[in-house]
Write an enzyme that holds these catalytic residues in place. Structure first.
Site, PDB file in Angstrom:
ATOM      1  N   THR A   1    -153.820 -17.027 -63.969  1.00  0.00           N
ATOM      2  CA  THR A   1    -154.518 -16.730 -62.910  1.00  0.00           C
ATOM      3  C   THR A   1    -155.973 -16.454 -63.456  1.00  0.00           C
ATOM      4  OG1 THR A   1    -152.770 -16.126 -61.471  1.00  0.00           O
ATOM      5  CG2 THR A   1    -154.889 -15.216 -60.955  1.00  0.00           C
ATOM      6  N   GLY A   2    -157.106 -16.989 -62.673  1.00  0.00           N
ATOM      7  CA  GLY A   2    -158.262 -16.504 -62.940  1.00  0.00           C
ATOM      8  C   GLY A   2    -159.314 -17.773 -62.960  1.00  0.00           C
ATOM      9  N   SER A   3    -160.417 -17.376 -63.072  1.00  0.00           N
ATOM     10  CA  SER A   3    -161.637 -18.437 -63.193  1.00  0.00           C
ATOM     11  C   SER A   3    -161.391 -19.450 -64.500  1.00  0.00           C
ATOM     12  CB  SER A   3    -163.176 -17.893 -63.438  1.00  0.00           C
ATOM     13  OG  SER A   3    -163.151 -17.053 -64.431  1.00  0.00           O
TER      14      SER A   3
ATOM     15  N   ASP B   1    -152.851 -18.833 -69.825  1.00  0.00           N
ATOM     16  CA  ASP B   1    -153.497 -17.933 -68.840  1.00  0.00           C
ATOM     17  C   ASP B   1    -154.587 -17.332 -69.591  1.00  0.00           C
ATOM     18  OD1 ASP B   1    -152.167 -14.914 -67.015  1.00  0.00           O
ATOM     19  OD2 ASP B   1    -154.049 -16.108 -66.894  1.00  0.00           O
TER      20      ASP B   1
ATOM     21  N   GLU C   1    -148.054 -12.244 -63.905  1.00  0.00           N
ATOM     22  CA  GLU C   1    -148.722 -12.887 -65.136  1.00  0.00           C
ATOM     23  C   GLU C   1    -147.736 -12.538 -66.125  1.00  0.00           C
ATOM     24  OE1 GLU C   1    -152.486 -11.658 -65.289  1.00  0.00           O
ATOM     25  OE2 GLU C   1    -153.454 -13.552 -64.532  1.00  0.00           O
TER      26      GLU C   1
ATOM     27  N   LYS D   1    -164.723 -12.409 -74.498  1.00  0.00           N
ATOM     28  CA  LYS D   1    -163.451 -11.947 -74.361  1.00  0.00           C
ATOM     29  C   LYS D   1    -162.895 -11.288 -75.830  1.00  0.00           C
ATOM     30  CE  LYS D   1    -163.297 -12.780 -70.151  1.00  0.00           C
ATOM     31  NZ  LYS D   1    -162.473 -13.625 -69.349  1.00  0.00           N
TER      32      LYS D   1
HETATM   33  O1  DER Z   1    -156.308 -11.427 -64.100  1.00  0.00           O
HETATM   34  C1  DER Z   1    -155.908 -11.980 -65.128  1.00  0.00           C
HETATM   35  O2  DER Z   1    -155.431 -11.412 -66.112  1.00  0.00           O
HETATM   36  C2  DER Z   1    -157.024 -13.131 -65.532  1.00  0.00           C
HETATM   37  O3  DER Z   1    -156.395 -13.893 -66.543  1.00  0.00           O
HETATM   38  C3  DER Z   1    -158.156 -12.531 -66.134  1.00  0.00           C
HETATM   39  O4  DER Z   1    -157.779 -11.446 -67.013  1.00  0.00           O
HETATM   40  C4  DER Z   1    -159.009 -13.487 -66.887  1.00  0.00           C
HETATM   41  O5  DER Z   1    -159.983 -14.123 -65.612  1.00  0.00           O
HETATM   42  P1  DER Z   1    -161.285 -14.910 -65.876  1.00  0.00           P
HETATM   43  O6  DER Z   1    -160.578 -16.195 -66.632  1.00  0.00           O
HETATM   44  O7  DER Z   1    -161.712 -15.142 -64.388  1.00  0.00           O
HETATM   45  O8  DER Z   1    -162.197 -14.319 -66.818  1.00  0.00           O
END
Ligand code: DER
Length: 223
Positions: free
Chosen positions: A28-30, A81, A103, A121
């Site tokens: 999940t996420g961008s 992910d 997740e 990150k």
């Molecule tokens: O919620 C989560 O674990 C997402 O993977 C997050 O950690 C990363 O989100 P992003 O790709 O929008 O920065």
């Protein structure tokens, strides 16, 4: 290259880890959204996906990719992910998107966790990013006090002015000011606290590969 461009780079690079004919685990996420958009180009070559959130499920289905429940599959070959922080061992902080519980479940179901992230990150030590912890609502105050006793500062995550409710009906605490020097020990310790559903340290379900989007292209880290 913008951060968004870096996310697109790694989202596309992750396609090479997708095994044709199989079901892929999707986070999940961008950054994952960039992977999902790229995955659409392979949708006839894969059986489908197992998703870690309602948001990812909706995006996958909108692109014509079949989504299976986790209980319908055994052992996925790969889980793709993002992460909020990645340390030099592949230990992660996750949960910025409030999907950490599902997740971690899908990651546990997968043989290989391929993390996709832009270079912002990468950290030496976990814990600068506020640590997400999914908790049962009735335990919010007790767990808050436990993190405060560790020197943490705790914020109950809000959405539209009210406590955020996760896909699982729980709340999220975001904790800063912790020194997470041993992610495995920390994850074990906090997992024991009554009321904790999931702690956003992914040490037991760490990444084996991290595709890092950098200005000079995609860097592949293996752990
Ligand atoms: O919620 C989560 O674990 C997402 O993977 C997050 O950690 C990363 O989100 P992003 O790709 O929008 O920065």
């Amino acid at each position: 290259l913008s951060q968004d461009d870096l996310k697109t780079l790694v989202g596309q690079a992750a396609l090479k880890y997708v095994v044709p004919g199989e079901i892929v685990g999707v986070g999940t996420g961008s950054t994952v959204n960039k992977f999902i958009d790229a995955l659409a180009s392979m949708k006839d070559q894969i059986t489908g996906a197992v998703s870690s959130s309602v948001a990812s499920t909706e995006r996958l289905q909108a692109l014509g990719i079949t989504v299976f429940d986790c209980n319908e599959v055994t052992e996925l070959s790969v889980y793709i992910d993002g992460a909020d922080e990645v340390d030099p061992n592949g230990y992660l902080i996750k949960g910025g998107g409030a999907a950490l519980t599902r997740e971690k479940i899908v990651a546990a179901e997968s043989r290989r966790f391929v993390c996709i992230a832009d270079e912002s990150k990468l950290v030496q030590n976990l814990g600068k990013f506020p640590l997400p912890v999914e908790v049962i609502p009735m335990a919010v105050n007790r767990i808050t006090r436990q993190f405060q006793a560790m020197g943490g500062t705790v914020v109950l995550r809000l959405k539209d002015g009210a406590p955020l409710v996760t896909d699982n009906g729980q709340h999220i605490l975001d904790v800063t000011g912790l020194q997470i020097s041993d992610p495995l020990a920390f994850e074990s310790q906090v997992n024991q606290w009554p009321g904790v559903v999931t702690v956003g340290v992914f040490a037991f379900q760490k990444a084996q590969v991290c595709l890092v989007g950098t200005a000079s292209g995609v860097k592949t880290l293996t752990f």
